[in-house]
Scaffold this motif. Structure first.
Motif, PDB file in Angstrom:
ATOM      1  N   CYS A  74      39.957  41.591  32.505  1.00  0.00           N
ATOM      2  CA  CYS A  74      38.340  41.956  33.004  1.00  0.00           C
ATOM      3  C   CYS A  74      37.999  40.241  33.278  1.00  0.00           C
ATOM      4  O   CYS A  74      37.170  39.532  34.059  1.00  0.00           O
ATOM      5  CB  CYS A  74      38.303  42.426  31.399  1.00  0.00           C
ATOM      6  SG  CYS A  74      38.814  44.434  32.324  1.00  0.00           S
ATOM      7  N   ASP A  76      42.873  43.375  29.359  1.00  0.00           N
ATOM      8  CA  ASP A  76      41.272  42.363  28.828  1.00  0.00           C
ATOM      9  C   ASP A  76      41.390  41.167  29.450  1.00  0.00           C
ATOM     10  O   ASP A  76      40.370  40.702  30.168  1.00  0.00           O
ATOM     11  CB  ASP A  76      41.148  42.034  27.506  1.00  0.00           C
ATOM     12  CG  ASP A  76      40.324  41.424  27.155  1.00  0.00           C
ATOM     13  OD1 ASP A  76      39.619  41.599  26.769  1.00  0.00           O
ATOM     14  OD2 ASP A  76      40.815  40.431  25.787  1.00  0.00           O
ATOM     15  N   ARG A  77      42.646  40.686  29.842  1.00  0.00           N
ATOM     16  CA  ARG A  77      42.583  39.032  30.544  1.00  0.00           C
ATOM     17  C   ARG A  77      42.377  39.912  32.208  1.00  0.00           C
ATOM     18  O   ARG A  77      41.359  39.310  32.549  1.00  0.00           O
ATOM     19  CB  ARG A  77      44.414  39.075  30.792  1.00  0.00           C
ATOM     20  CG  ARG A  77      44.310  37.654  31.470  1.00  0.00           C
ATOM     21  CD  ARG A  77      46.119  37.353  31.420  1.00  0.00           C
ATOM     22  NE  ARG A  77      46.859  37.967  32.283  1.00  0.00           N
ATOM     23  CZ  ARG A  77      47.805  37.548  33.822  1.00  0.00           C
ATOM     24  NH1 ARG A  77      46.244  36.367  34.051  1.00  0.00           N
ATOM     25  NH2 ARG A  77      47.670  38.595  34.414  1.00  0.00           N
ATOM     26  N   LYS A 121      41.793  48.675  20.903  1.00  0.00           N
ATOM     27  CA  LYS A 121      42.989  47.228  20.760  1.00  0.00           C
ATOM     28  C   LYS A 121      43.488  47.037  21.208  1.00  0.00           C
ATOM     29  O   LYS A 121      44.180  46.265  20.829  1.00  0.00           O
ATOM     30  CB  LYS A 121      41.952  46.343  19.998  1.00  0.00           C
ATOM     31  CG  LYS A 121      40.894  45.957  20.299  1.00  0.00           C
ATOM     32  CD  LYS A 121      39.813  44.958  19.659  1.00  0.00           C
ATOM     33  CE  LYS A 121      38.859  44.286  20.486  1.00  0.00           C
ATOM     34  NZ  LYS A 121      38.105  43.115  19.536  1.00  0.00           N
ATOM     35  N   TYR A 133      45.846  47.152  26.225  1.00  0.00           N
ATOM     36  CA  TYR A 133      44.822  46.557  26.436  1.00  0.00           C
ATOM     37  C   TYR A 133      44.867  44.775  25.942  1.00  0.00           C
ATOM     38  O   TYR A 133      43.266  44.341  27.226  1.00  0.00           O
ATOM     39  CB  TYR A 133      44.087  46.104  24.948  1.00  0.00           C
ATOM     40  CG  TYR A 133      42.780  45.618  24.467  1.00  0.00           C
ATOM     41  CD1 TYR A 133      42.026  46.813  24.815  1.00  0.00           C
ATOM     42  CD2 TYR A 133      42.787  44.271  23.495  1.00  0.00           C
ATOM     43  CE1 TYR A 133      40.621  45.843  24.173  1.00  0.00           C
ATOM     44  CE2 TYR A 133      41.725  43.673  23.557  1.00  0.00           C
ATOM     45  CZ  TYR A 133      40.452  44.516  23.942  1.00  0.00           C
ATOM     46  OH  TYR A 133      39.323  44.447  23.114  1.00  0.00           O
ATOM     47  N   THR A 134      45.859  44.520  25.529  1.00  0.00           N
ATOM     48  CA  THR A 134      45.915  42.569  25.959  1.00  0.00           C
ATOM     49  C   THR A 134      45.588  42.330  27.774  1.00  0.00           C
ATOM     50  O   THR A 134      44.623  41.167  28.343  1.00  0.00           O
ATOM     51  CB  THR A 134      46.778  41.953  25.543  1.00  0.00           C
ATOM     52  OG1 THR A 134      46.695  42.018  24.358  1.00  0.00           O
ATOM     53  CG2 THR A 134      46.675  40.342  25.340  1.00  0.00           C
ATOM     54  N   SER A 193      39.028  51.421  27.117  1.00  0.00           N
ATOM     55  CA  SER A 193      38.819  50.283  26.817  1.00  0.00           C
ATOM     56  C   SER A 193      38.121  49.596  25.223  1.00  0.00           C
ATOM     57  O   SER A 193      38.532  48.113  25.520  1.00  0.00           O
ATOM     58  CB  SER A 193      37.291  50.337  27.866  1.00  0.00           C
ATOM     59  OG  SER A 193      36.672  51.342  27.128  1.00  0.00           O
ATOM     60  N   HIS A 194      37.897  50.817  24.787  1.00  0.00           N
ATOM     61  CA  HIS A 194      37.431  49.930  23.145  1.00  0.00           C
ATOM     62  C   HIS A 194      38.914  50.299  22.168  1.00  0.00           C
ATOM     63  O   HIS A 194      39.097  50.062  20.683  1.00  0.00           O
ATOM     64  CB  HIS A 194      36.484  51.084  22.916  1.00  0.00           C
ATOM     65  CG  HIS A 194      36.814  52.167  22.621  1.00  0.00           C
ATOM     66  ND1 HIS A 194      36.551  53.218  23.550  1.00  0.00           N
ATOM     67  CD2 HIS A 194      37.317  53.447  21.506  1.00  0.00           C
ATOM     68  CE1 HIS A 194      37.434  54.387  23.407  1.00  0.00           C
ATOM     69  NE2 HIS A 194      37.504  54.602  22.173  1.00  0.00           N
TER      70      HIS A 194
END
Length: 86
Positions: A20, A17-18, A8, A13-14, A5-6
């Motif tokens: 979430c 993140d989208r 990047k 990750y992208t 999660s942390h």
């Protein structure tokens, strides 16, 4: 399973993140509708009401249907606990 999660620079990750972001938006909007219904109409919107109402909403459609439905089920479970404690 490792926590990514942390990180990047992780390859997923992208997308994570989208998803979430979309999940948060769907949950918050559905929660807004539940609260509005309870405050102004004194009714509790069920999972089925929410699913029918939000199935055409952008954030709902941007995720796989199973994911969107699970988010609404979680909200339904949370509000059921809230309303049953009153």
């Amino acid at each position: 399973m490792r926590d990514i999660s942390h990180r990047k620079n992780h390859r997923f990750y992208t997308e994570i993140d989208r998803l979430c972001f979309l999940s948060k938006n769907l949950y918050n909007y559905a929660n807004y509708l539940v609260r509005k219904s309870f405050i102004f109409e004194k009714t509790n919107l069920s999972y089925y009401d929410l699913q029918k109402t939000l199935s055409t909403q952008g954030d709902y459609q941007a995720m796989p249907a199973k994911v969107s439905q699970q988010i609404l089920m979680i909200l339904d479970r949370n509000t059921e606990k809230l309303f049953s404690s009153e």
